[in-house]
Design an enzyme around this catalytic site. Structure first.
Site, PDB file in Angstrom:
ATOM      1  N   ASN A 157       0.810  -1.232   0.000  1.00 35.77           N
ATOM      2  CA  ASN A 157       0.000   0.000   0.000  1.00 35.77           C
ATOM      3  C   ASN A 157       0.839   1.278   0.000  1.00 35.77           C
ATOM      4  OD1 ASN A 157       0.573  -0.738   2.731  1.00 35.77           O
ATOM      5  ND2 ASN A 157      -0.924   0.760   3.392  1.00 35.77           N
ATOM      6  N   GLU A 256       3.444  -4.544  12.222  1.00 33.99           N
ATOM      7  CA  GLU A 256       2.541  -3.405  11.989  1.00 33.99           C
ATOM      8  C   GLU A 256       1.419  -3.948  11.117  1.00 33.99           C
ATOM      9  OE1 GLU A 256       5.316  -0.470  10.472  1.00 33.99           O
ATOM     10  OE2 GLU A 256       5.982   0.011  12.478  1.00 33.99           O
ATOM     11  N   CYS A 290      -3.054   2.011   6.063  1.00 29.86           N
ATOM     12  CA  CYS A 290      -3.478   1.293   7.271  1.00 29.86           C
ATOM     13  C   CYS A 290      -4.134   2.229   8.268  1.00 29.86           C
ATOM     14  CB  CYS A 290      -2.282   0.603   7.904  1.00 29.86           C
ATOM     15  SG  CYS A 290      -0.938   1.759   8.223  1.00 29.86           S
ATOM     16  N   GLU A 469       7.775   0.790  16.578  1.00 30.44           N
ATOM     17  CA  GLU A 469       8.963   1.262  15.883  1.00 30.44           C
ATOM     18  C   GLU A 469       8.879   2.782  15.850  1.00 30.44           C
ATOM     19  OE1 GLU A 469      10.444  -0.893  12.500  1.00 30.44           O
ATOM     20  OE2 GLU A 469       9.311  -2.691  12.997  1.00 30.44           O
TER      21      GLU A 469
HETATM   22  P1  NAD Z   1      -0.366  -9.190   3.317  1.00 31.28           P
HETATM   23  O1  NAD Z   1      -0.310  -9.646   4.721  1.00 31.28           O
HETATM   24  O2  NAD Z   1      -1.219  -9.930   2.371  1.00 31.28           O
HETATM   25  O3  NAD Z   1       1.093  -9.196   2.665  1.00 31.28           O
HETATM   26  C1  NAD Z   1       2.158  -8.445   3.203  1.00 31.28           C
HETATM   27  C2  NAD Z   1       3.468  -9.100   2.834  1.00 31.28           C
HETATM   28  O4  NAD Z   1       3.553 -10.377   3.470  1.00 31.28           O
HETATM   29  C3  NAD Z   1       3.636  -9.373   1.340  1.00 31.28           C
HETATM   30  O5  NAD Z   1       4.990  -9.135   1.010  1.00 31.28           O
HETATM   31  C4  NAD Z   1       3.298 -10.852   1.222  1.00 31.28           C
HETATM   32  O6  NAD Z   1       3.896 -11.480   0.129  1.00 31.28           O
HETATM   33  C5  NAD Z   1       3.863 -11.386   2.527  1.00 31.28           C
HETATM   34  N1  NAD Z   1       3.249 -12.619   3.027  1.00 31.28           N
HETATM   35  C6  NAD Z   1       1.960 -13.023   2.897  1.00 31.28           C
HETATM   36  N2  NAD Z   1       1.783 -14.203   3.542  1.00 31.28           N
HETATM   37  C7  NAD Z   1       2.980 -14.541   4.087  1.00 31.28           C
HETATM   38  C8  NAD Z   1       3.424 -15.644   4.862  1.00 31.28           C
HETATM   39  N3  NAD Z   1       2.605 -16.625   5.233  1.00 31.28           N
HETATM   40  N4  NAD Z   1       4.723 -15.675   5.243  1.00 31.28           N
HETATM   41  C9  NAD Z   1       5.568 -14.672   4.910  1.00 31.28           C
HETATM   42  N5  NAD Z   1       5.199 -13.623   4.161  1.00 31.28           N
HETATM   43  C10 NAD Z   1       3.912 -13.528   3.764  1.00 31.28           C
HETATM   44  O7  NAD Z   1      -0.758  -7.642   3.378  1.00 31.28           O
HETATM   45  P2  NAD Z   1      -1.052  -6.661   2.154  1.00 31.28           P
HETATM   46  O8  NAD Z   1      -2.373  -6.997   1.570  1.00 31.28           O
HETATM   47  O9  NAD Z   1       0.156  -6.592   1.287  1.00 31.28           O
HETATM   48  O10 NAD Z   1      -1.146  -5.249   2.916  1.00 31.28           O
HETATM   49  C11 NAD Z   1      -2.321  -4.681   3.385  1.00 31.28           C
HETATM   50  C12 NAD Z   1      -2.448  -4.858   4.894  1.00 31.28           C
HETATM   51  O11 NAD Z   1      -1.330  -4.260   5.543  1.00 31.28           O
HETATM   52  C13 NAD Z   1      -3.667  -4.179   5.485  1.00 31.28           C
HETATM   53  O12 NAD Z   1      -4.238  -5.030   6.445  1.00 31.28           O
HETATM   54  C14 NAD Z   1      -3.084  -2.941   6.164  1.00 31.28           C
HETATM   55  O13 NAD Z   1      -3.874  -2.418   7.210  1.00 31.28           O
HETATM   56  C15 NAD Z   1      -1.785  -3.459   6.651  1.00 31.28           C
HETATM   57  N6  NAD Z   1      -0.834  -2.380   6.895  1.00 31.28           N
HETATM   58  C16 NAD Z   1      -0.497  -2.044   8.185  1.00 31.28           C
HETATM   59  C17 NAD Z   1       0.377  -0.985   8.437  1.00 31.28           C
HETATM   60  C18 NAD Z   1       0.751  -0.574   9.834  1.00 31.28           C
HETATM   61  O14 NAD Z   1       1.661   0.227   9.969  1.00 31.28           O
HETATM   62  N7  NAD Z   1       0.098  -1.074  10.871  1.00 31.28           N
HETATM   63  C19 NAD Z   1       0.916  -0.281   7.366  1.00 31.28           C
HETATM   64  C20 NAD Z   1       0.543  -0.643   6.071  1.00 31.28           C
HETATM   65  C21 NAD Z   1      -0.319  -1.700   5.847  1.00 31.28           C
END
Ligand code: NAD
Length: 488
Positions: A157, A256, A290, A469
């Protein structure tokens, strides 16, 4: 589909490496093929971890904090030199407005490196004195050392912003890193590898692998026994999966995760500022931040007026090509993610929502119809326990509900499994302080949103994360502290 698209390579042990297995990187703007991404298999992920581990006993291990700060400054300058390439790459992968990529995403990438360069230069350790039972004056101090190999897994994102938010402090603290960006947004991470290569880091200190999560590079990386710590940004469900894997070997984790953030608008707010602020907090980056507000609570006396004003703002947002003058909102990240958002549009209707505006896909009559756009959407009329009010949609959408009392709205805001951020709009500062501390979240904004001093702690409560962080909290996560107690 054309096979002549450029390839995005992995970067392992100081070398850019192609793989046989590739996957397509599709533009969400118009469905065009942008590049073929070389997917790292388990052996290549193992090579990356091994290179990172070896780098821990090379020249990098002997660098001073000040030398590492210089490296970070060189990386920041390197990004700046190729600034417009980074902007173009981020825009092509994600469909966001060019101006946003310039002002926010890539600018923050540079700022992250500079901030942690300054912080590591200035960071000291603990020092305490005490009188021991035998009367001697004992002193204790702590020294900061790297964990070793840190795995960094990031989402799509805010690709550059969120990746560098972790790479910068991890390197500042002397770790070596293996980075896995999201499969949806691999381009700026690849450019960053080029910049880091040119900045002259010893080989193996920074490694980049491409791929997916389960059964692919993400999982291969997190389960590798030579990874000492894992830092992850993404969905709460994924965080939970990674935590299980990290338990093997009791590795440090920093998470996060997702949110279902609220904005609270009191009747005494600066009305115009609150409307503009909530429009920003609900629709920025097509709602794919997020920290976005998907639940808006408005004090009853101004409820109708606020809904009408936010509707007008939402309908005034210009959706379009990233480089169109005056464009406010680009596409979603992908068709697949749009399907998820559209499924919530449908669910909201089933749950009895009034759709104040939006709720559909715009048609353009051009290539954008092959892209992944949706209209900014506002709902009212749902119960607090409706799925659309409880679950993270991660799209340009909010539900607005009226409230009557301070204690009531605090309880309703806290009625969620998440705990990332709340935005509060009031001109009564006494109320702002009183109410803010009662929200069960990591971050409260008063009369603003998404304004970050990078020295402050950042993270989420409950399902929104683990650990903090930012500033010295980052330095603490990316270091092992050894305490030395001396009886002179
Ligand atoms: P996601 O969890 O689908 O993927 C994030 C990353 O994790 C990707 O690189 C993906 O390939 C990897 N991944 C997925 N499954 C995995 C596994 N089993 N083992 C290791 N790696 C794995 O998330 P997304 O759809 O890319 O991002 C959107 C989400 O991120 C939303 O829920 C958003 O709220 C959250 N987010 C949180 C913050 C924060 O600071 N709290 C910031 C940005 C986004």
């Amino acid at each position: 589909m054309s096979t002549t698209a450029p390839q995005l390579l992995n970067y392992v042990g100081g070398e850019f490496l192609a793989t046989e297995q590739t996957f397509p990187n599709i533009s969400p703007i118009d469905g065009r093929l942008l590049s073929q991404v070389c997917e790292a298999d388990e052996a290549l992920v193992g090579r990356a971890v091994s290179a990172a581990k070896t780098a821990q006993s090379g020249p990098w291990a002997r660098t001073s904090a000040s030398e590492r700060a210089d490296v970070l400054m060189r990386i920041a300058a390197g990004i700046e030199r190729r600034f417009e390439e980074f902007v173009a790459a981020e825009v092509a992968d994600t469909g966001r407005p060019v101006e946003q990529a310039r002002r926010l995403d890539i600018a923050r990438g540079v700022h992250n490196f500079r901030t942690f360069a300054e912080l590591i230069r200035q960071s000291g350790g603990d020092y305490f004195e005490m009188r021991a039972p035998d009367g001697s004056d004992v002193f204790s101090y702590s020294v900061r050392k790297p964990h070793g190999v840190v795995a960094i897994i990031s989402p799509w994102n805010l690709p550059m912003l969120l990746l560098t938010w972790k790479v910068a402090p991890a390197l500042a603290c002397g770790n070596s890193v293996v980075v896995k960006p999201s499969e949806e947004s691999p381009s700026t991470a690849t450019l960053l590898a080029e910049v880091i290569h040119d900045a002259g880091l010893p080989e193996g200190v920074f490694n980049l692998i491409h791929g997916f999560g389960p059964g692919s590079a993400g999982e291969f990386l997190t389960k590798h026994p030579d990874v000492d710590a894992i830092t992850f940004t993404g969905e709460s469900r994924t965080g939970s999966e990674i935590m299980k894997v990290a338990a093997e070997g009791v590795r440090d984790v920093s998470f996060e995760l997702g949110g279902k953030n609220a904005a609270v608008v009191f009747a005494d707010c600066d009305f115009e500022a609150a409307v503009a602020g909530v429009a920003r907090s609900s629709f920025t980056n097509a709602g794919q931040v997020c920290l976005c507000s998907e639940r808006v609570y408005v004090e009853r006396p101004i409820f109708e007026r606020f809904v009408a004003a936010l509707k007008e703002k939402a309908e005034g947002l210009k959706i379009g090509y990233p480089d169109e003058p005056g464009v406010d909102m680009g596409s979603m990240i992908s068709r697949q993610h749009r399907e998820k958002v559209l499924s919530y549009f449908e669910l909201a209707r089933e749950e009895g929502a009034t759709v104040v505006t939006g709720g559909e896909v715009p048609t353009f009559g051009d290539a954008r119809d092959q892209g992944a756009y949706v209209r900014p959407t506002i709902w009212t009329g749902l119960a607090d326990d409706a799925r659309c009010v409880q679950e993270e949609v991660f799209g340009p959408v909010c539900h607005i509900a009226p409230f009557d009392r301070e204690d009531e709205v605090i309880e309703r805001v806290n009625n969620t499994v998440y705990g990332l951020a709340t935005a509060l709009w009031t001109q009564d500062l006494g109320r702002a302080h009183r109410v803010s501390r009662q929200f069960h979240v990591g971050m409260v904004w008063v009369n603003t949103w998404f304004l970050r001093d990078l020295r402050t702690p950042f993270g989420g409560a409950r399902l929104s994360g683990l650990g903090r962080e930012g500033g010295r909290h980052s330095l603490d996560f990316y270091s092992e502290l050894t305490t030395i107690c001396v009886n002179p």
